[in-house]
Design an enzyme around this catalytic site. Sequence first.
Site, PDB file in Angstrom:
ATOM      1  N   ASP A  31       0.846  -1.195   0.000  1.00  0.00           N
ATOM      2  CA  ASP A  31       0.000   0.000   0.000  1.00  0.00           C
ATOM      3  C   ASP A  31       0.885   1.250   0.000  1.00  0.00           C
ATOM      4  OD1 ASP A  31      -2.597   1.149   2.344  1.00  0.00           O
ATOM      5  OD2 ASP A  31      -1.597   2.130   0.656  1.00  0.00           O
ATOM      6  N   ILE A  32       0.802   2.034  -1.040  1.00  0.00           N
ATOM      7  CA  ILE A  32       1.686   3.212  -1.199  1.00  0.00           C
ATOM      8  C   ILE A  32       1.461   4.243  -0.093  1.00  0.00           C
ATOM      9  CG2 ILE A  32       0.147   4.613  -2.671  1.00  0.00           C
ATOM     10  CD1 ILE A  32       2.671   5.102  -4.460  1.00  0.00           C
ATOM     11  N   ASN A  84      -7.433  11.606 -11.411  1.00  0.00           N
ATOM     12  CA  ASN A  84      -8.157  11.929 -12.660  1.00  0.00           C
ATOM     13  C   ASN A  84      -8.073  13.435 -12.855  1.00  0.00           C
ATOM     14  OD1 ASN A  84     -10.519  13.327 -11.437  1.00  0.00           O
ATOM     15  ND2 ASN A  84     -10.880  11.290 -10.563  1.00  0.00           N
ATOM     16  N   GLY A 114      -9.727   3.298  -6.179  1.00  0.00           N
ATOM     17  CA  GLY A 114      -8.346   2.808  -6.296  1.00  0.00           C
ATOM     18  C   GLY A 114      -7.355   3.515  -5.397  1.00  0.00           C
ATOM     19  N   VAL A 115      -6.163   3.752  -5.969  1.00  0.00           N
ATOM     20  CA  VAL A 115      -5.111   4.375  -5.146  1.00  0.00           C
ATOM     21  C   VAL A 115      -5.478   5.830  -4.816  1.00  0.00           C
ATOM     22  CG1 VAL A 115      -3.674   5.109  -7.113  1.00  0.00           C
ATOM     23  CG2 VAL A 115      -2.609   4.612  -4.903  1.00  0.00           C
ATOM     24  N   ASP A 116      -6.227   6.475  -5.685  1.00  0.00           N
ATOM     25  CA  ASP A 116      -6.690   7.862  -5.448  1.00  0.00           C
ATOM     26  C   ASP A 116      -7.537   7.893  -4.180  1.00  0.00           C
ATOM     27  OD1 ASP A 116      -8.409  10.260  -7.672  1.00  0.00           O
ATOM     28  OD2 ASP A 116      -7.137  10.519  -5.905  1.00  0.00           O
ATOM     29  N   SER A 149      -2.632   4.131 -14.397  1.00  0.00           N
ATOM     30  CA  SER A 149      -3.534   3.777 -15.507  1.00  0.00           C
ATOM     31  C   SER A 149      -3.850   2.298 -15.660  1.00  0.00           C
ATOM     32  CB  SER A 149      -2.983   4.295 -16.859  1.00  0.00           C
ATOM     33  OG  SER A 149      -3.213   5.689 -16.988  1.00  0.00           O
ATOM     34  N   GLY A 178      -5.347   0.267 -13.577  1.00  0.00           N
ATOM     35  CA  GLY A 178      -6.543  -0.197 -12.848  1.00  0.00           C
ATOM     36  C   GLY A 178      -7.785   0.211 -13.610  1.00  0.00           C
ATOM     37  N   TYR A 197      -8.360   2.606 -15.370  1.00  0.00           N
ATOM     38  CA  TYR A 197      -8.134   3.166 -16.715  1.00  0.00           C
ATOM     39  C   TYR A 197      -7.745   2.120 -17.752  1.00  0.00           C
ATOM     40  CZ  TYR A 197      -8.749   8.073 -15.359  1.00  0.00           C
ATOM     41  OH  TYR A 197      -9.271   9.280 -14.939  1.00  0.00           O
TER      42      TYR A 197
HETATM   43  N1  APR Z   1      -1.297   1.487  -3.083  1.00  0.00           N
HETATM   44  C1  APR Z   1      -0.655   1.272  -4.258  1.00  0.00           C
HETATM   45  N2  APR Z   1      -1.288   0.957  -5.406  1.00  0.00           N
HETATM   46  C2  APR Z   1      -2.637   0.835  -5.350  1.00  0.00           C
HETATM   47  C3  APR Z   1      -3.378   1.045  -4.167  1.00  0.00           C
HETATM   48  C4  APR Z   1      -2.648   1.378  -3.001  1.00  0.00           C
HETATM   49  N3  APR Z   1      -3.264   1.602  -1.821  1.00  0.00           N
HETATM   50  N4  APR Z   1      -4.709   0.848  -4.454  1.00  0.00           N
HETATM   51  C5  APR Z   1      -4.777   0.510  -5.750  1.00  0.00           C
HETATM   52  N5  APR Z   1      -3.536   0.488  -6.305  1.00  0.00           N
HETATM   53  C6  APR Z   1      -3.122   0.138  -7.662  1.00  0.00           C
HETATM   54  C7  APR Z   1      -4.037  -0.744  -8.467  1.00  0.00           C
HETATM   55  O1  APR Z   1      -3.837  -2.103  -8.118  1.00  0.00           O
HETATM   56  C8  APR Z   1      -3.538  -0.444  -9.877  1.00  0.00           C
HETATM   57  O2  APR Z   1      -2.444  -1.302 -10.188  1.00  0.00           O
HETATM   58  O3  APR Z   1      -3.043   1.335  -8.400  1.00  0.00           O
HETATM   59  C9  APR Z   1      -3.007   0.993  -9.780  1.00  0.00           C
HETATM   60  C10 APR Z   1      -3.807   2.023 -10.542  1.00  0.00           C
HETATM   61  O4  APR Z   1      -5.193   1.688 -10.436  1.00  0.00           O
HETATM   62  P1  APR Z   1      -6.292   2.833 -10.159  1.00  0.00           P
HETATM   63  O5  APR Z   1      -6.144   3.310  -8.766  1.00  0.00           O
HETATM   64  O6  APR Z   1      -7.604   2.270 -10.602  1.00  0.00           O
HETATM   65  O7  APR Z   1      -5.853   4.039 -11.109  1.00  0.00           O
HETATM   66  P2  APR Z   1      -5.990   4.224 -12.690  1.00  0.00           P
HETATM   67  O8  APR Z   1      -6.079   2.926 -13.425  1.00  0.00           O
HETATM   68  O9  APR Z   1      -4.880   5.182 -13.030  1.00  0.00           O
HETATM   69  O10 APR Z   1      -7.411   4.938 -12.822  1.00  0.00           O
HETATM   70  C11 APR Z   1      -7.522   6.245 -12.316  1.00  0.00           C
HETATM   71  O11 APR Z   1      -9.474   5.690 -11.039  1.00  0.00           O
HETATM   72  O12 APR Z   1      -9.530   5.921  -8.764  1.00  0.00           O
HETATM   73  C12 APR Z   1      -9.895   6.523  -9.947  1.00  0.00           C
HETATM   74  O13 APR Z   1      -9.881   8.872  -9.481  1.00  0.00           O
HETATM   75  C13 APR Z   1      -9.193   7.839 -10.148  1.00  0.00           C
HETATM   76  O14 APR Z   1     -10.504   8.391 -12.073  1.00  0.00           O
HETATM   77  C14 APR Z   1      -9.225   7.949 -11.654  1.00  0.00           C
HETATM   78  C15 APR Z   1      -8.999   6.528 -12.104  1.00  0.00           C
END
Ligand code: APR
Length: 173
Positions: A10-11, A24, A32-34, A121, A123, A125
């Site tokens: 977990d970052i 986004n 997700g990570v956001d 991107s 997850g 995306y």
């Molecule tokens: N720590 C590290 N990595 C994480 C965590 C965490 N706590 N939670 C999720 N991830 C990873 C996912 O496993 C994936 O490999 O982050 C990576 C990116 O996934 P997303 O968070 O879905 O991001 P992304 O694909 O860039 O999509 C961005 O999703 O959450 C929304 O607001 C965000 O609209 C934007 C979109």
Amino acid sequence: MPKIELLKGDITKLQVDAIVNAANSSLMGGGGVDGAIHRAAGPELLEECKKIIARIGSCPPGNAVITGAGKLECKYVIHSVGPIWRGGFYNESQLLRQAYLNSLKLAMDYQIKTIAFPNISTGAYGFPKELASDIAISAVEEFLKENPEIEKVIFVCFDEENYQIYKKKLSNV
Ligand code: APR
């Protein structure tokens, strides 16, 4: 000492100078990570993002902005907007590369020495994970060659699939 490291987890738990958020264009948070970063940082992170949006309108894919880190262990959060995968014919690879490079350029501007990236991107995306890892690793390696001031870049994989992909590729680094 290797400048590029790989971690599974977990970052939001990392005690580095900056963690990168896969945001986004609205910077208003998400899943997700956001979602994890905003939950861990607390409401002041969103307040900082709102001020930035009031100034710039939105953060287009490939771009990044920097804020404080609220209650997180790190000092800064770099909100980097990756591209939505639409099949590969809309410049997605170049935009993902720019998302990494612009995050690193901000790190230089703020004298950040240690920075951790999620797999931007790959997850919600939908960016293919193998291709995304090639783009991420090559962008970071090229940037570090030109900018030795950055001491460490950590790729943080939350899911097993990304972790196995990076482990395979970084074992040759
Ligand atoms: N720590 C590290 N990595 C994480 C965590 C965490 N706590 N939670 C999720 N991830 C990873 C996912 O496993 C994936 O490999 O982050 C990576 C990116 O996934 P997303 O968070 O879905 O991001 P992304 O694909 O860039 O999509 C961005 O999703 O959450 C929304 O607001 C965000 O609209 C934007 C979109």
